[in-house]
Design a protein around this motif. Structure first.
Motif, PDB file in Angstrom:
ATOM      1  N   MET A   1       4.728  47.921  60.701  1.00  0.00           N
ATOM      2  CA  MET A   1       3.932  47.420  59.563  1.00  0.00           C
ATOM      3  C   MET A   1       4.456  46.038  59.118  1.00  0.00           C
ATOM      4  SD  MET A   1       2.017  49.408  56.763  1.00  0.00           S
ATOM      5  CE  MET A   1       3.047  50.706  56.225  1.00  0.00           C
ATOM      6  N   LEU A   4       2.742  42.898  60.590  1.00  0.00           N
ATOM      7  CA  LEU A   4       1.418  42.658  60.004  1.00  0.00           C
ATOM      8  C   LEU A   4       1.524  41.942  58.667  1.00  0.00           C
ATOM      9  CD1 LEU A   4      -0.665  45.945  60.284  1.00  0.00           C
ATOM     10  CD2 LEU A   4      -1.149  43.729  61.271  1.00  0.00           C
ATOM     11  N   PHE A   5       2.369  42.513  57.811  1.00  0.00           N
ATOM     12  CA  PHE A   5       2.476  41.968  56.472  1.00  0.00           C
ATOM     13  C   PHE A   5       3.133  40.595  56.462  1.00  0.00           C
ATOM     14  CE2 PHE A   5       2.239  46.512  54.782  1.00  0.00           C
ATOM     15  CZ  PHE A   5       0.882  46.383  54.540  1.00  0.00           C
ATOM     16  N   PHE A   8       0.477  38.107  57.327  1.00  0.00           N
ATOM     17  CA  PHE A   8      -0.420  37.903  56.188  1.00  0.00           C
ATOM     18  C   PHE A   8       0.278  37.093  55.079  1.00  0.00           C
ATOM     19  CE2 PHE A   8      -2.588  39.549  52.281  1.00  0.00           C
ATOM     20  CZ  PHE A   8      -3.831  39.003  52.556  1.00  0.00           C
ATOM     21  N   ALA A 226      -4.333  49.212  36.681  1.00  0.00           N
ATOM     22  CA  ALA A 226      -4.788  49.904  37.886  1.00  0.00           C
ATOM     23  C   ALA A 226      -5.644  51.105  37.482  1.00  0.00           C
ATOM     24  CB  ALA A 226      -3.588  50.368  38.684  1.00  0.00           C
ATOM     25  N   PRO A 227      -6.794  51.319  38.154  1.00  0.00           N
ATOM     26  CA  PRO A 227      -7.667  52.436  37.788  1.00  0.00           C
ATOM     27  C   PRO A 227      -6.936  53.781  37.775  1.00  0.00           C
ATOM     28  CG  PRO A 227      -8.775  50.995  39.326  1.00  0.00           C
ATOM     29  CD  PRO A 227      -7.378  50.483  39.215  1.00  0.00           C
ATOM     30  N   ASP A 261     -12.544  51.396  40.764  1.00  0.00           N
ATOM     31  CA  ASP A 261     -11.818  51.632  42.011  1.00  0.00           C
ATOM     32  C   ASP A 261     -12.787  51.821  43.189  1.00  0.00           C
ATOM     33  OD1 ASP A 261      -9.401  51.746  43.232  1.00  0.00           O
ATOM     34  OD2 ASP A 261      -9.072  53.878  42.899  1.00  0.00           O
TER      35      ASP A 261
ATOM     36  N   VAL B 121      -5.964  42.232  58.163  1.00  0.00           N
ATOM     37  CA  VAL B 121      -5.065  42.793  57.138  1.00  0.00           C
ATOM     38  C   VAL B 121      -5.718  42.659  55.773  1.00  0.00           C
ATOM     39  CG1 VAL B 121      -2.813  42.568  56.015  1.00  0.00           C
ATOM     40  CG2 VAL B 121      -3.000  42.287  58.478  1.00  0.00           C
ATOM     41  N   GLN B 122      -6.352  41.502  55.539  1.00  0.00           N
ATOM     42  CA  GLN B 122      -7.016  41.271  54.257  1.00  0.00           C
ATOM     43  C   GLN B 122      -8.127  42.306  54.026  1.00  0.00           C
ATOM     44  OE1 GLN B 122      -9.456  37.751  53.804  1.00  0.00           O
ATOM     45  NE2 GLN B 122      -8.423  37.269  51.888  1.00  0.00           N
ATOM     46  N   LEU B 125      -6.536  45.648  53.278  1.00  0.00           N
ATOM     47  CA  LEU B 125      -6.004  45.663  51.909  1.00  0.00           C
ATOM     48  C   LEU B 125      -7.126  45.797  50.894  1.00  0.00           C
ATOM     49  CD1 LEU B 125      -3.265  42.871  51.776  1.00  0.00           C
ATOM     50  CD2 LEU B 125      -2.951  45.292  51.326  1.00  0.00           C
ATOM     51  N   SER B 129      -7.239  51.265  47.300  1.00  0.00           N
ATOM     52  CA  SER B 129      -7.466  51.161  45.858  1.00  0.00           C
ATOM     53  C   SER B 129      -6.624  50.029  45.258  1.00  0.00           C
ATOM     54  CB  SER B 129      -7.133  52.486  45.183  1.00  0.00           C
ATOM     55  OG  SER B 129      -5.766  52.749  45.338  1.00  0.00           O
ATOM     56  N   VAL B 130      -7.003  49.618  44.062  1.00  0.00           N
ATOM     57  CA  VAL B 130      -6.345  48.463  43.435  1.00  0.00           C
ATOM     58  C   VAL B 130      -4.844  48.693  43.285  1.00  0.00           C
ATOM     59  CG1 VAL B 130      -6.239  47.060  41.346  1.00  0.00           C
ATOM     60  CG2 VAL B 130      -8.426  47.937  42.132  1.00  0.00           C
ATOM     61  N   HIS B 132      -2.853  50.693  44.938  1.00  0.00           N
ATOM     62  CA  HIS B 132      -2.159  50.683  46.226  1.00  0.00           C
ATOM     63  C   HIS B 132      -2.036  49.248  46.750  1.00  0.00           C
ATOM     64  CE1 HIS B 132      -3.179  55.170  47.075  1.00  0.00           C
ATOM     65  NE2 HIS B 132      -2.160  54.997  46.266  1.00  0.00           N
ATOM     66  N   LEU B 136       1.415  47.295  47.765  1.00  0.00           N
ATOM     67  CA  LEU B 136       1.634  46.765  49.115  1.00  0.00           C
ATOM     68  C   LEU B 136       1.933  45.267  49.059  1.00  0.00           C
ATOM     69  CD1 LEU B 136      -1.237  48.655  50.967  1.00  0.00           C
ATOM     70  CD2 LEU B 136       1.194  48.957  51.378  1.00  0.00           C
ATOM     71  N   ASP B 140       5.636  45.100  50.064  1.00  0.00           N
ATOM     72  CA  ASP B 140       5.683  44.872  51.511  1.00  0.00           C
ATOM     73  C   ASP B 140       5.415  43.423  51.885  1.00  0.00           C
ATOM     74  OD1 ASP B 140       6.422  47.375  52.308  1.00  0.00           O
ATOM     75  OD2 ASP B 140       4.386  48.146  52.234  1.00  0.00           O
ATOM     76  N   ARG B 166       2.494  56.495  49.116  1.00  0.00           N
ATOM     77  CA  ARG B 166       1.053  56.787  49.188  1.00  0.00           C
ATOM     78  C   ARG B 166       0.256  55.542  49.589  1.00  0.00           C
ATOM     79  NH1 ARG B 166      -0.594  58.709  43.880  1.00  0.00           N
ATOM     80  NH2 ARG B 166       1.506  58.382  43.143  1.00  0.00           N
ATOM     81  N   ARG B 168       1.246  53.101  51.540  1.00  0.00           N
ATOM     82  CA  ARG B 168       1.366  52.852  52.988  1.00  0.00           C
ATOM     83  C   ARG B 168       0.507  53.834  53.776  1.00  0.00           C
ATOM     84  NH1 ARG B 168       7.819  51.836  52.600  1.00  0.00           N
ATOM     85  NH2 ARG B 168       7.685  49.670  51.896  1.00  0.00           N
ATOM     86  N   PHE B 171      -3.021  52.663  53.522  1.00  0.00           N
ATOM     87  CA  PHE B 171      -3.266  51.479  54.358  1.00  0.00           C
ATOM     88  C   PHE B 171      -3.458  51.890  55.820  1.00  0.00           C
ATOM     89  CE2 PHE B 171      -1.922  47.889  56.962  1.00  0.00           C
ATOM     90  CZ  PHE B 171      -2.691  46.860  56.428  1.00  0.00           C
ATOM     91  N   LEU B 172      -2.595  52.818  56.284  1.00  0.00           N
ATOM     92  CA  LEU B 172      -2.716  53.267  57.675  1.00  0.00           C
ATOM     93  C   LEU B 172      -4.047  53.980  57.903  1.00  0.00           C
ATOM     94  CD1 LEU B 172       0.887  54.489  58.478  1.00  0.00           C
ATOM     95  CD2 LEU B 172      -0.324  52.562  59.487  1.00  0.00           C
ATOM     96  N   VAL B 188       1.410  48.588  63.740  1.00  0.00           N
ATOM     97  CA  VAL B 188       1.521  49.301  62.472  1.00  0.00           C
ATOM     98  C   VAL B 188       2.330  50.562  62.669  1.00  0.00           C
ATOM     99  CG1 VAL B 188       0.226  50.586  60.747  1.00  0.00           C
ATOM    100  CG2 VAL B 188      -0.646  48.411  61.573  1.00  0.00           C
ATOM    101  N   SER B 192       5.989  51.352  60.930  1.00  0.00           N
ATOM    102  CA  SER B 192       6.050  52.304  59.833  1.00  0.00           C
ATOM    103  C   SER B 192       6.886  53.472  60.215  1.00  0.00           C
ATOM    104  CB  SER B 192       4.690  52.840  59.514  1.00  0.00           C
ATOM    105  OG  SER B 192       4.189  53.483  60.623  1.00  0.00           O
TER     106      SER B 192
END
Lengths: 366, 192
Positions: A1, A4-5, A8, A226-227, A261, B121-122, B125, B129-130, B132, B136, B140, B166, B168, B171-172, B188, B192
């Motif tokens: 992971m 990837l990050f 980005f 956050a929702p 959300d 990735v964008q 993401l 959810s907002v 999460h 990230l 990350d 949760r 991560r 995202f997966l 990924v 991970s």
């Protein structure tokens, strides 16, 4: 992971050319602000002696309003306090003061306590055992260490006890936040949590009543939290056995959080259940929300009937008319034309008129 | 570019109306805000527009900041609200045929700088959810500590820790659903 990050992160790094584009756009905002400030400095200063005259007038009024009964009462209180002082051989000055400030204010109510506050509450107790009942806003407290001063701050959600330290207590719809700058503080939250905080630590005491949790859910939503946090507050509120009115409001907060959300199906189902049970005071608004969530969750199929009903009752907004037109344009072009024309008459933002007109043209209307 | 720790004296001076301090503070905050907007806003939000709006709010509301030590969380809260507004606006525009901005072209400057991998990735993401997404990005992508993130989000550190796991997982799951190219997906899994 990580790869990837990292990619980005590197590609979304703030680049100098992007920064300079935003900075140049901000220049006029900063310039306008500077202009306003320079204009404000042109305002004439208060005439000499004005403040003294106002103080004198206030003192005169205060003097007139004190009657003999109150004065006698005051003398009695002072005499009692003096007697107590002699008896205890210790400073026990009674404190009664309303703390109210709309701009930051600092005062020293006793020799060893300093308060800086914005908001409102009451100061009571004695010099050695001051008690602050804090209702809203933030109060920062400094207590000299090793002087035997036992200060407490009480809010609806928390009780903070301290001997010699500096800390702040902020109360809002979100709950009560205690933050310690130095020393140690004991915090008892209404929900049963008790913690001992050291320097740099903080604790948030949440509301426990359904109405308090509704306030927290709304405040969180308003500040763009956050929702999941809004949902947590709303769900805890619903678990606190609210009355029908608060339950209805908590359910609306819950469905708006789902929508924020993009959990449209859950928002749609919840709105449907709320409508099925009558909808309470929000029934009319719920019909609009149900239609909107339906479009987002399942497309036209789930929302057309509701949108038609709203339109037939003359309650559809311009956006709902445009959406319904989109849903029926293939099967009922004449109806779609009528809806788009009605939306234009009802009023849509100027920026959207050309797109609607384009749709009308495509349908063969005027 | 990690904003913060802010110079408390500078924040105090800015709050009291000192223009020079305010401009210095803004210059220091802007890179961080711009990155948050690019990373949290998703493909439909123009990060530069959003960053501009965040700074305007800061300029006009700095006097209401209660505790200068909390400048970071306050700034993040404003960014979050502004981004929510921009995302809502984009969603609303998508209602009207012809007005919707079509996918990645909304911010040409930013999009030009994204590789295919970055764009994927964008998108992934954007699909979580907002809360999460925030975790990230902050942990990350910006590699902040859990303590820093707990302070920024005004959450207990335990909540942040459980949310990281949760986030991560989410995202997966999205990566699988979006069928990211096998090579990406393998990376990924390895990471991970």
């Amino acid at each position: 992971m990580k790869h990837l990050f990292r990619t980005f992160a590197e590609e979304t790094r703030a680049r100098p050319e992007a920064l300079s584009r935003v900075e140049s756009r901000l220049e006029h905002v900063v310039a306008d602000r500077a202009l306003v400030q320079s204009l404000l400095t042109e305002l004439p200063a208060a005439p000499a002696g004005a403040e003294a005259r106002i103080r004198a007038r206030l003192a005169e009024r205060t003097g007139r309003s004190v009657n003999w009964g109150l004065r006698a009462g005051g003398v009695a209180v002072v005499a009692m306090a003096a007697a107590l002082l002699l008896w205890l051989r210790a400073p026990v000055a009674p404190l009664t003061e309303a703390l109210r400030a709309e701009a930051w204010r600092t005062e020293q109510p006793t020799a060893h306590v300093s308060l800086t506050y914005l908001g409102e509450g009451d100061l009571a107790g004695t010099a050695m055992q001051p008690r602050i009942e804090w209702r809203s806003g933030t109060v920062q407290v400094e207590v000299d260490p090793n002087q035997g001063v036992a200060l407490t701050v009480q809010t609806r959600e928390a009780r903070v006890r301290v001997i010699g330290t500096g800390f702040s207590v902020g109360r809002s719809a979100l709950g009560t936040a205690v933050r310690v700058s130095h020393g140690r503080v004991s915090v008892d939250c209404e929900d049963g949590t008790s913690v001992l905080l050291g320097a740099g630590e903080h604790q948030l005491c949440l509301p426990t009543s359904a109405a308090g949790l509704l306030g927290r859910a709304r405040a969180l939503a308003e500040q763009g939290a956050a929702p999941e946090d809004v949902l947590a507050a709303a769900e805890r509120g619903l678990a606190a056995e609210p009355d029908a009115a608060v339950r209805g409001e908590l359910e609306v907060a819950q469905m708006e959080a789902y929508a924020a959300d993009q959990r449209w199906t859950e928002a749609y189902d919840l709105a449907g259940r709320a409508l099925a049970s009558g909808g309470g005071a929000r029934a009319e608004e719920l019909r609009h929300l149900h239609a909107w969530y339906g479009v987002q969750a399942h497309g036209c199929e789930a929302a057309t009937a509701e949108l038609r009903a709203l339109n037939a009752a003359g309650e559809a907004t311009a956006f709902e008319q445009v959406t319904l037109a989109g849903c029926v344009s293939a099967s009922e072009p004449a109806v779609a034309r009528g809806l788009l024309q009605a939306a234009l008459v009802a009023g849509v933002p100027d920026a959207q008129r050309p797109a609607i007109q384009q749709q009308l043209d495509a349908l063969g209307g005027q | 570019m990690r904003l913060i720790p802010p110079d408390i004296a500078e924040v105090r001076a800015a709050r009291a109306g000192n223009s020079e301090a305010l401009q210095d503070l803004m210059a220091r905050a802007l890179p961080c805000v711009l990155q948050w907007c690019a990373r949290l806003g998703g493909p439909r939000v123009d990060a530069e527009d959003a960053a501009h709006d965040v700074i305007v709010v800061v300029l006009t509301r700095i006097h209401t900041l209660a505790e200068p030590e909390l400048f970071g969380p306050w700034l993040f809260g404003i960014t979050r609200r502004v981004l929510a507004g921009h995302r809502r606006r984009r969603m609303f525009e998508s209602w009207i045929p012809g007005l919707a901005r079509t996918g990645p072209e909304s911010d040409p400057h930013a999009q030009a700088e994204l590789s295919d991998l970055g764009r994927q990735v964008q998108l992934a993401l954007d699909a979580v959810s907002v809360d999460h997404r925030e975790i990230l990005v902050l942990i990350d992508i910006e590699e902040r500590t859990e303590r820093e993130v707990a302070d920024l989000l005004s959450l207990p550190i335990g909540t942040v820790r459980s949310r990281v796991h949760r986030a991560r997982q989410a995202f997966l799951a999205v990566a699988r659903r979006l069928q990211l190219p096998a090579v990406v997906f393998e990376r990924v899994r390895e990471g991970s």
